[in-house]
Every structure is written in C-alpha cells, then in structure tokens.
Design a protein around this motif. Structure first.
Motif, PDB file in Angstrom:
ATOM      1  N   LEU A 371      33.911  18.928  24.922  1.00 59.71           N
ATOM      2  CA  LEU A 371      34.063  17.964  26.012  1.00 59.71           C
ATOM      3  C   LEU A 371      33.902  18.646  27.367  1.00 59.71           C
ATOM      4  O   LEU A 371      33.304  18.088  28.285  1.00 59.71           O
ATOM      5  CB  LEU A 371      35.428  17.292  25.917  1.00 59.71           C
ATOM      6  N   LYS A 372      34.455  19.830  27.491  1.00 60.51           N
ATOM      7  CA  LYS A 372      34.345  20.558  28.758  1.00 60.51           C
ATOM      8  C   LYS A 372      32.877  20.824  29.096  1.00 60.51           C
ATOM      9  O   LYS A 372      32.462  20.721  30.257  1.00 60.51           O
ATOM     10  CB  LYS A 372      35.112  21.876  28.670  1.00 60.51           C
ATOM     11  N   LYS A 373      32.109  21.114  28.068  1.00 71.38           N
ATOM     12  CA  LYS A 373      30.686  21.423  28.268  1.00 71.38           C
ATOM     13  C   LYS A 373      29.897  20.189  28.709  1.00 71.38           C
ATOM     14  O   LYS A 373      28.991  20.289  29.534  1.00 71.38           O
ATOM     15  CB  LYS A 373      30.108  21.971  26.951  1.00 71.38           C
ATOM     16  N   ASN A 374      30.247  19.005  28.169  1.00 70.05           N
ATOM     17  CA  ASN A 374      29.399  17.833  28.324  1.00 70.05           C
ATOM     18  C   ASN A 374      29.881  16.799  29.337  1.00 70.05           C
ATOM     19  O   ASN A 374      29.057  16.143  29.985  1.00 70.05           O
ATOM     20  CB  ASN A 374      29.223  17.148  26.959  1.00 70.05           C
ATOM     21  N   LEU A 375      31.187  16.595  29.478  1.00 68.35           N
ATOM     22  CA  LEU A 375      31.674  15.488  30.287  1.00 68.35           C
ATOM     23  C   LEU A 375      31.284  15.602  31.756  1.00 68.35           C
ATOM     24  O   LEU A 375      30.952  14.603  32.406  1.00 68.35           O
ATOM     25  CB  LEU A 375      33.192  15.357  30.158  1.00 68.35           C
ATOM     26  N   ALA A 376      31.330  16.812  32.294  1.00 68.45           N
ATOM     27  CA  ALA A 376      31.028  16.979  33.721  1.00 68.45           C
ATOM     28  C   ALA A 376      29.594  16.552  34.033  1.00 68.45           C
ATOM     29  O   ALA A 376      29.347  15.801  34.985  1.00 68.45           O
ATOM     30  CB  ALA A 376      31.254  18.428  34.132  1.00 68.45           C
ATOM     31  N   LYS A 377      28.646  16.981  33.216  1.00 74.50           N
ATOM     32  CA  LYS A 377      27.246  16.615  33.486  1.00 74.50           C
ATOM     33  C   LYS A 377      27.004  15.133  33.195  1.00 74.50           C
ATOM     34  O   LYS A 377      26.152  14.500  33.834  1.00 74.50           O
ATOM     35  CB  LYS A 377      26.286  17.491  32.688  1.00 74.50           C
ATOM     36  N   ASP A 378      27.756  14.565  32.239  1.00 73.70           N
ATOM     37  CA  ASP A 378      27.621  13.140  31.984  1.00 73.70           C
ATOM     38  C   ASP A 378      28.122  12.323  33.170  1.00 73.70           C
ATOM     39  O   ASP A 378      27.559  11.264  33.491  1.00 73.70           O
ATOM     40  CB  ASP A 378      28.396  12.749  30.719  1.00 73.70           C
ATOM     41  N   LYS A 379      29.168  12.803  33.835  1.00 77.80           N
ATOM     42  CA  LYS A 379      29.680  12.099  35.017  1.00 77.80           C
ATOM     43  C   LYS A 379      28.635  12.110  36.144  1.00 77.80           C
ATOM     44  O   LYS A 379      28.476  11.123  36.866  1.00 77.80           O
ATOM     45  CB  LYS A 379      30.974  12.758  35.502  1.00 77.80           C
ATOM     46  N   VAL A 380      27.932  13.202  36.291  1.00 74.93           N
ATOM     47  CA  VAL A 380      26.876  13.276  37.316  1.00 74.93           C
ATOM     48  C   VAL A 380      25.795  12.240  37.012  1.00 74.93           C
ATOM     49  O   VAL A 380      25.337  11.511  37.899  1.00 74.93           O
ATOM     50  CB  VAL A 380      26.281  14.699  37.374  1.00 74.93           C
ATOM     51  N   TYR A 381      25.389  12.160  35.757  1.00 76.46           N
ATOM     52  CA  TYR A 381      24.370  11.195  35.341  1.00 76.46           C
ATOM     53  C   TYR A 381      24.866   9.767  35.560  1.00 76.46           C
ATOM     54  O   TYR A 381      24.124   8.890  36.025  1.00 76.46           O
ATOM     55  CB  TYR A 381      24.042  11.431  33.869  1.00 76.46           C
ATOM     56  N   LEU A 382      26.135   9.536  35.235  1.00 75.16           N
ATOM     57  CA  LEU A 382      26.746   8.222  35.420  1.00 75.16           C
ATOM     58  C   LEU A 382      26.665   7.777  36.878  1.00 75.16           C
ATOM     59  O   LEU A 382      26.293   6.637  37.184  1.00 75.16           O
ATOM     60  CB  LEU A 382      28.200   8.286  34.939  1.00 75.16           C
ATOM     61  N   ARG A 383      27.021   8.680  37.787  1.00 73.49           N
ATOM     62  CA  ARG A 383      27.036   8.317  39.211  1.00 73.49           C
ATOM     63  C   ARG A 383      25.621   8.101  39.746  1.00 73.49           C
ATOM     64  O   ARG A 383      25.405   7.289  40.658  1.00 73.49           O
ATOM     65  CB  ARG A 383      27.774   9.399  39.992  1.00 73.49           C
ATOM     66  N   GLU A 384      24.662   8.788  39.146  1.00 73.15           N
ATOM     67  CA  GLU A 384      23.266   8.545  39.515  1.00 73.15           C
ATOM     68  C   GLU A 384      22.855   7.130  39.107  1.00 73.15           C
ATOM     69  O   GLU A 384      22.167   6.421  39.861  1.00 73.15           O
ATOM     70  CB  GLU A 384      22.377   9.581  38.820  1.00 73.15           C
ATOM     71  N   MET A 385      23.306   6.705  37.936  1.00 78.47           N
ATOM     72  CA  MET A 385      23.026   5.341  37.493  1.00 78.47           C
ATOM     73  C   MET A 385      23.730   4.320  38.370  1.00 78.47           C
ATOM     74  O   MET A 385      23.164   3.272  38.710  1.00 78.47           O
ATOM     75  CB  MET A 385      23.477   5.159  36.039  1.00 78.47           C
ATOM     76  N   SER A 386      24.972   4.601  38.741  1.00 81.60           N
ATOM     77  CA  SER A 386      25.711   3.680  39.617  1.00 81.60           C
ATOM     78  C   SER A 386      24.976   3.485  40.937  1.00 81.60           C
ATOM     79  O   SER A 386      24.886   2.371  41.457  1.00 81.60           O
ATOM     80  CB  SER A 386      27.120   4.225  39.879  1.00 81.60           C
ATOM     81  N   GLY A 387      24.441   4.582  41.474  1.00 82.67           N
ATOM     82  CA  GLY A 387      23.687   4.488  42.719  1.00 82.67           C
ATOM     83  C   GLY A 387      22.462   3.607  42.574  1.00 82.67           C
ATOM     84  O   GLY A 387      22.133   2.812  43.475  1.00 82.67           O
ATOM     85  N   LEU A 388      21.777   3.714  41.422  1.00 79.92           N
ATOM     86  CA  LEU A 388      20.603   2.884  41.195  1.00 79.92           C
ATOM     87  C   LEU A 388      20.985   1.400  41.148  1.00 79.92           C
ATOM     88  O   LEU A 388      20.296   0.546  41.726  1.00 79.92           O
ATOM     89  CB  LEU A 388      19.917   3.290  39.886  1.00 79.92           C
ATOM     90  N   LEU A 389      22.088   1.088  40.492  1.00 86.89           N
ATOM     91  CA  LEU A 389      22.518  -0.311  40.404  1.00 86.89           C
ATOM     92  C   LEU A 389      22.892  -0.870  41.778  1.00 86.89           C
ATOM     93  O   LEU A 389      22.563  -2.018  42.098  1.00 86.89           O
ATOM     94  CB  LEU A 389      23.698  -0.431  39.443  1.00 86.89           C
ATOM     95  N   GLU A 390      23.584  -0.056  42.579  1.00 81.57           N
ATOM     96  CA  GLU A 390      23.936  -0.519  43.920  1.00 81.57           C
ATOM     97  C   GLU A 390      22.672  -0.788  44.739  1.00 81.57           C
ATOM     98  O   GLU A 390      22.598  -1.755  45.511  1.00 81.57           O
ATOM     99  CB  GLU A 390      24.809   0.527  44.623  1.00 81.57           C
ATOM    100  N   THR A 391      21.646   0.043  44.538  1.00 81.79           N
ATOM    101  CA  THR A 391      20.372  -0.162  45.244  1.00 81.79           C
ATOM    102  C   THR A 391      19.673  -1.431  44.762  1.00 81.79           C
ATOM    103  O   THR A 391      19.139  -2.209  45.569  1.00 81.79           O
ATOM    104  CB  THR A 391      19.450   1.054  45.023  1.00 81.79           C
ATOM    105  N   LEU A 392      19.679  -1.654  43.452  1.00 87.45           N
ATOM    106  CA  LEU A 392      19.035  -2.846  42.905  1.00 87.45           C
ATOM    107  C   LEU A 392      19.688  -4.123  43.415  1.00 87.45           C
ATOM    108  O   LEU A 392      19.004  -5.128  43.667  1.00 87.45           O
ATOM    109  CB  LEU A 392      19.083  -2.817  41.372  1.00 87.45           C
TER     110      LEU A 392
END
Length: 823
Positions: A371-392
């Motif tokens: 989890l330590k290896k993966n969760l941090a980078k998944d959160k970055v990807y998540l926030r990138e997606m959130s930004g796209l939705l706010e733009t849409l």
C-alpha cells in the motif's frame, strides 16, 4: 508410541475441517471493489466495454439488437407499414437460414408462417424480386455456416467456393439489371461480403466504394459493408487504412464494436490518427485505444475531452478510470488482494512490496509495503482526474453534468474529502432516475465515516438508513460486481479500525460470500464465528451474547442480526458449492456457538473457571454432535503417570466441561506438597501438551489446523487454515508448549519416582524439540542439510535414566531417537 521427528506429517491424515490447500482460484471481479456503477452509462450498446477482468466481454455485442432492428425497420419501410418489425426480426435473425430454405423448397412458407406479416408481404407477386433476394441471402448464409453433411462425415467434399460462386454470379447480374435501388443495394452488399470471403479484396472494395460510401450512411448496410472491406484489406496487409475504416465502423454501428476492438492494432495508432479527417474521428480512435488499456488511460481521455467533449464514449471511459482507481486503492484494503493486473517480475516475486499480505496479517499491520508503494501515486492520478472533471463541468460542449458531479463526488470520497464530495452531490439534478439515485445514495453512505464518528449510536442509525436506501436501488447496479455485500465487508474494516470488533464481526459475516485473501472455512459453523475467534476480546463475545438476546435492537443491530439477504447470499464463481446459494444463511452465531467461543477464548487465557462457566450453558453431548470436535477431542488428554500424553484412552463422550473439571481438580492437587503433587503436575502437563498444535486434543484451543498455518510464504494465506492473529498472541502456549513445559518442570521439581522422572524428562525434551520447530521453512521445502535440533533433555534422559523402563520403551518405539542415542 513416540511421535518424535515426523509428527507433523500426521496432520495430513487427520479427519479435520477441510482447508482447501490446493487449486483455489477466484476471478478478479469477484473480489475487486467497484462502487462507481458502470451502468450509470445507460447505453447498453457500450455495456461490453465496462471494465471487466473475468473475461474479455461479459456482455454480447449489441445486446439490444439495435443494428438488427435498424435493418428490420429498413425492410419494413420498404415493404409497407403493415409489416411488423418483430416479424422481420424473427425471419432474418431468429429462425435461421435452414428453416427458411426448408420451408421455401417445400413450398410451405405460407403454411408455416401464415401469421408473419413479413413473409406474407414477400409472397405477394409484386414482391417476387424481394423474396428472390432474401432467398439468395439465406443460401449465402447457409453456405457460410453449414457443411453439406451435418454429421461432418463428408466435410472433405464440401467446397465453400463452389457454394458461393453461383451466388456471386447471380448477385452481379441483379446489380446490373435491377432498377429498384433498395434491392440493388442489397445485392451489392452481398457482393461485398462474398468477395471478402472469396479473398478478392479488389472487387470487395469496388462494390463497397460504389454503393456504400460514408456520406450516405443512413442505412446500417454502410458500416457493415465498410467492415467487410476493412477485414478484406487487413488480410492483404493494408493495416493502417483498414484500422482507420474499423474505427469509423465502431462509431457508426453497434454489432461490430467487439470485433473492431479485437482487430484494432494499437501499434500503428499514430499512423491511423493521421488518416482521421475530423476531431470527432480522432476522438473515436483515441477511445478505442483507451478501451484496450487495462492500466492508466487518462492521457487518452484528456485528448478525447479536448477533441470532442460531447463524445458518447467519454463518460464510460471516465467510469473505467474511476473503477480502476477503486480497484487499485480499495481492493487491497477490503479484500486484501492486489488491485488490477499484477505487473511484478516473477524474478522478484518474493518482494513484499509486490503483494498484499493475507487478511489476518494485514488487519494487524500498521504499515503495508504494497500500500505504501502504490497509494501515494494513485492519489496523484486521482487528483489529475478530479481536475479534468472540474474542467469538463465548465466546458459548454460537455452536457453530462449529473454524471460529472457524481464522478467528481466519488473521486473526492476516494481522496477522503467529504465536504467537496457532498457539494457535488448537491448539484445532481435528476431525482427520478434510479441508477442516479443508487450512485448518489451510495456516495452519501461512503462519505459518512469521514463526517461522523461511526462508533456513536446516532452515526450507526444513519448508516442503517443509508444502507437501506442503497439496498432499495441495488438492483440497478452492475450485478456481477456485487456491490452490497462488498459494502458490508468494507464497513467491517472501518469498524475494526475503530476497535469495535463486535460490530465489525457482524458486518463481516454479512459480507462473508465475498472472497478474501485469507482462509475461508467451508464449515458453516466456523464461518459464523471465524471473525470473532480471531479478533474479538472476551468481553466483546459477552456483549454479543447480550445483543443476541436483546428484545429491542437498534436499526443497525436489527440489520446485522438478520440472516443474509439475497444480495449478500449471491453465489460466487469461486470455491463455494452451488447449493450454498439456496440456503438461508444466518449471519450471527447461535447462543450455543457464542458460549462455546467464550469458553474457548477464556481457556486460551488459562481462565479455567470462566471457561467452565461458559461451557456449562451447553449440553454434555454438544461436542459429540457439533462441528468437527469429536475428531479432535476423541482422546482422554491426561493419560496416566505410566503413559505418555498420546496414549490416552479413546473417549465415548467428547466433553470440554468434563475436561475442565478434571483440570481444575488437578490444579488444586498440584499446589499441595506431597506424593500426589508430581503426578498431578505430570497429568496437567500431558493435558496442556495435547491442547497444543502438536497434541491430540488441539481443538480445545483452536477451531482448525493446517501444516502451513504459520508459514511466511506469500502464496498460502487463503489456501490453508490460519490461526493468526491468535497464532502470534499464543505462540508460546500453542506452538512452543510453554504451559506444558511449566507443569513438567514443576512435576520434576516435586521429586517424583525414577520412572515418572524419566517420562517427565522425555516430555521436556519433546516439548523443547517442538519449541525449536523452524516455522520460517515452508512445509513443501526440503529439510535443511544441517542436522535437526536435538534437545539436551534427551541427553539427560539417556545419561540419567538409561536403565529405566521408560528409556527401554523409547528405544523400542522411537527409532529416530534410538539412532541418536547410538552416537
């Protein structure tokens, strides 16, 4: 007599609870977490492209037959309004060419289909040419899918080209002579198809280009013909042009979408994109490429959003990315399997960061490398997606606002940001659509733990109400993902983190059907108590006994005390017996089970009086008639002062109460100095020996056993019974025999006679031997080349008691030890 070096091998032979040590397999979708509902995209033609790990496609192409119905409407429009679309559908796509041709050849079309408006219209003289075309089309289809001999005995004599060549000639003649544009185009379509299968790409393309240009694409024949042209071109090596055509077919019809997906060549993506003439065409190509990516596809999604924000594929592709994030982030924390498709190198397969530990271990770990290896980078990807939705949401070309607000809210939930999640939910306007209501209520439930302390009574009441709302709409979720029982398992994990094992265990039992990366007993008895056995404290079991008898339970208690509902008891594709799905499965242990568990927990803590008081609630025959107790309480555990612990007589009544009463009596004698003290201590040592992993009566202490229950391998967590975390808590008592050793030591110090002293010394050596068992070595591995551990007590046994009857008995019955003593 003496089970010395090879005792553990006998465990294979015990008639115990089956541990399913080989061959267990679960499909990924059975245990992955996906609460963002794919059916929010209410377009059945796209259902085959839901994120799915079980098989490539869990839905058929065009499940609602939109293309077929489109073709049927074209026929009905051509023949007249009295022709029913359903009648055309029956003839073209349901009865099959053989049945049609048999009726035709027997001159029985009218008799066999006298109520079919399509056939009746075709039989009218003015429609003779239409019937002639349909006959040719049926013969062509029959040639493609039927051999001359249905038994397959004369297949070598069947020549496909001999069958279709006359049909091609007939169709060519009709194209030249007919003036009816509808039929002329239909015959041209047959030529496109047949020339493709005749491997004549030039003619296939010529007829396609002449009669089925994209600019005149109102007929379903256009994308169908272009599909055959693309297939023919691809077979001749023109892959770039063919792939470009396939992307247009994907966008213009439904029935060919899966086949286009299967043929699409991602390796030439850039070349294909260069052929695209519009932003919409480029967006479609990017969409197909995104559908083919099991990993991150947000770059494609961003390009689609920029090229064509109104793309029909954009919401589903966003859904797929959210489902991937859920899988990567939640699956390891709820079912403890790795999320997504494993991407580790098998050369590094033993690295902890590549695997989730099993359930029992993971629930106790403060930090998990995976989890330590993966969760941090998944959160970055998540926030990138959130930004796209706010733009849409700010883009006037994007119209799916309710969807975007739900998607944004779900991402904020995954990011543990309840306030912005709730804000987006408030912006959802559709209050009628049940699929939207399911998702809205589901997110409201999921963000509750970030808004309130779920241990408080008011919070528990709100969780009960929220679960009821989700259950009301649950039928509108993707059924294969089994959202509701996974929610129960999820809340079990949340309550475990809060230290409320009783509530966690009840939620756990309602989510029991969901596979977890941990041992799952096939025994219905142990299913109900397994969580409490592993994680509950004694006082929590007492509280559960009280709750079991409560007259007016709260809303959440009432929900948790109920049997599994149909949503929770759905059959899994894993190792459950299909008959289990039909059973009414109680989620809460019976009072008898709870008293038995309470007594067992107290016994593990050596609180014998409390254990006996709990067992007194059970009938004497309980252990004879229930579970697997009779197999592992079958021997009198104390034996005698003249025998070893494994030589006790076979019991007729397997009764924990009787055993405890004898123990309590012996403990009193063991505290009194005199000739009885050594004997009482020896008998207690025998009993405590038999109650360990190595003994005959281990089910006084545990509910299951496996040769690998303490192995550190990353592969065996759900294949074998595990005693964890009890195995860690009671390691000294259960595996290293500390209680047995203590009583044997006390017996020796009480100055017994020489024969008893010899037996005590031998038993001290036996306990010491097992206390040094190498649990770091997996049971399937070869023994280390170094000599096995030999306890110094055995040297004392030989040196001080070499003339005893006990020593001579040992030499006779234990060849391994006899060989050692010869050295």
């Amino acid at each position: 007599m003496i089970r010395f070096i090879s005792i553990f091998l006998l465990l294979f032979l015990l008639p115990m609870v089956r541990t399913n040590g080989c061959g267990i397999y679960f499909f990924h979708d059975e245990y992955r977490i996906a609460w963002f509902n794919p059916t929010l995209i209410q377009d059945p033609t796209l259902y085959p492209f839901h994120l799915n790990f079980n098989i490539e496609f869990q839905y058929p192409a065009d499940p609602e037959l939109q293309d077929y119905r489109r073709n049927c409407r074209e026929w009905a429009a051509y023949l007249g309004s009295e022709v029913r679309e359903s009648d055309v559908l029956k003839i073209l796509y349901k009865i099959g060419p053989e049945r049609f041709l048999n009726a035709l050849d027997a001159n029985e079309l009218d008799a066999r289909f006298h109520k079919n408006t399509f056939i009746q219209k075709l039989l009218q003289p003015e429609n003779a040419e239409a019937l002639a075309y349909l006959t040719l089309a049926m013969r062509a289809e029959f040639a493609h899918f039927s051999a001359a001999d249905p038994w397959g005995l004369d297949d070598a004599d069947f020549d496909f080209f001999d069958q279709i060549t006359p049909l091609i000639r007939q169709a060519e003649q009709k194209v030249k002579t007919l003036t009816d544009p509808f039929l002329k185009r239909r015959y041209a379509y047959q030529l496109v198809v047949q020339y493709r299968y005749a491997e004549n790409t030039e003619e296939c393309s010529r007829y396609c280009d002449e009669y089925f240009e994209w600019e005149n694409a109102e007929s379903v024949l256009v994308p169908w013909a272009q599909f055959h042209k693309a297939e023919s071109m691809a077979s001749k090596g023109d892959k770039v042009e063919a792939t470009y055509l396939l992307s247009k077919v994907f966008d213009h019809c439904e029935s060919k979408k899966i086949r286009v997906y299967q043929m699409f060549d991602r390796d030439i993506l850039e070349d294909v994109l260069r052929l695209a003439k519009t932003a919409h065409e480029k967006a479609v190509i990017q969409a197909i490429d995104a559908y083919m990516q099991p990993g991150r596809a947000l770059d494609n999604v961003k390009k689609i959003a920029a090229l064509d924000p109104s793309s029909r594929y954009l919401p589903q592709l966003l859904t797929r990315e959210i489902n991937k994030l859920e899988d990567w982030m939640l699956t390891p924390q709820v079912t403890f399997f790795e999320g997504g498709i494993p991407n580790y190198d098998f050369d590094d397969e033993e690295k902890e960061e590549n695997f989730m530990p099993g359930e029992s271990k993971a629930l106790l770990e403060k930090e998990i490398p995976y989890l330590k290896k993966n969760l941090a980078k998944d959160k970055v990807y998540l926030r990138e997606m959130s930004g796209l939705l706010e733009t849409l949401l700010k883009n006037p070309g994007f119209k799916q606002h309710d969807f975007a607000h739900l998607a944004a809210a779900h991402l904020y939930y995954l990011d543990n940001q309840a306030a912005p999640a709730a804000g987006h939910l408030d912006q959802v306007r559709d209050d009628k659509n049940p699929v939207v209501q399911l998702q809205k209520n589901l997110i409201k439930l999921l963000i509750l733990p970030d808004q309130v302390d779920i241990r408080f009574p008011e919070a528990k009441d709100e969780i009960a109400r929220a679960l009821a709302r989700v259950k009301e709409y649950a039928a509108y979720g993707e059924k294969s993902l089994r959202m509701y029982p996974k929610l129960m398992l999820y809340f079990s994990r949340l309550y475990q983190q809060k230290g409320d094992a009783m509530t966690a265990g009840l939620f756990y039992n309602h989510g029991y059907r969901i596979p977890k990366n941990g041992y799952q007993s096939e025994s219905e008895y142990y299913q109900k108590i397994s969580y409490f056995d592993r994680f509950a404290k004694l006082e929590e079991v007492e509280a559960l006994i009280t709750l079991r008898q409560k007259e007016n339970p709260t809303a959440l208690e009432k929900l948790l005390l109920a049997p599994l509902n149909p949503l929770e008891n759905t059959y899994s594709q894993g190792w459950y017996n299909e008959d289990e799905a039909a059973k009414v499965l109680e989620a809460v242990p019976s009072l008898e089970q709870l008293y038995e568990l309470k007594g067992t927990l107290a016994f593990r803590q050596n609180r014998l009086e409390e254990a006996l008081a709990a067992f007194e609630h059970l009938p004497d025959a309980y252990w004879n008639d229930t579970y697997a107790f009779k197999y592992h309480l079958a021997q009198e555990p104390f034996a005698t002062v003249k025998t070893y612990p494994w030589q006790g007589e076979t019991l007729k009544l397997y009764n924990k109460k009787a055993i405890l009463k004898r123990m309590i009596e012996l403990q009193k004698q063991a505290e009194q100095a005199g000739p009885q003290q050594a004997e009482a201590c020896y008998l207690l040592g025998n009993a405590y020996y038999n109650f360990t992993y190595w003994g005959q009566n281990w089910m006084m202490f545990s509910y299951g056993q496996s040769v690998a229950e303490l192995t550190k391998s990353l592969y065996t967590s759900f294949e074998n019974f595990t005693f964890m975390p009890n195995g860690k808590t009671y390691f000294k008592e259960y595996y290293q025999l500390s209680r047995a050793q203590a009583y044997y030591q006390k017996a020796y110090q009480a100055k017994p006679d020489a024969e008893l002293a010899a037996r005590i010394t031998f038993m001290l050596g036996t306990c010491d031997k097992y206390a040094h068992h190498d649990w770091d070595r997996d049971y399937w591995e070869d023994e280390d080349e170094k000599d096995p551990y030999i306890s110094p007590f055995f040297d004392t046994f030989r040196d001080q008691f070499g003339n005893s009857a006990a020593y001579r008995e040992c030499l006779s019955d234990c060849p391994e030890l006899a060989d050692y003593f010869k050295k």
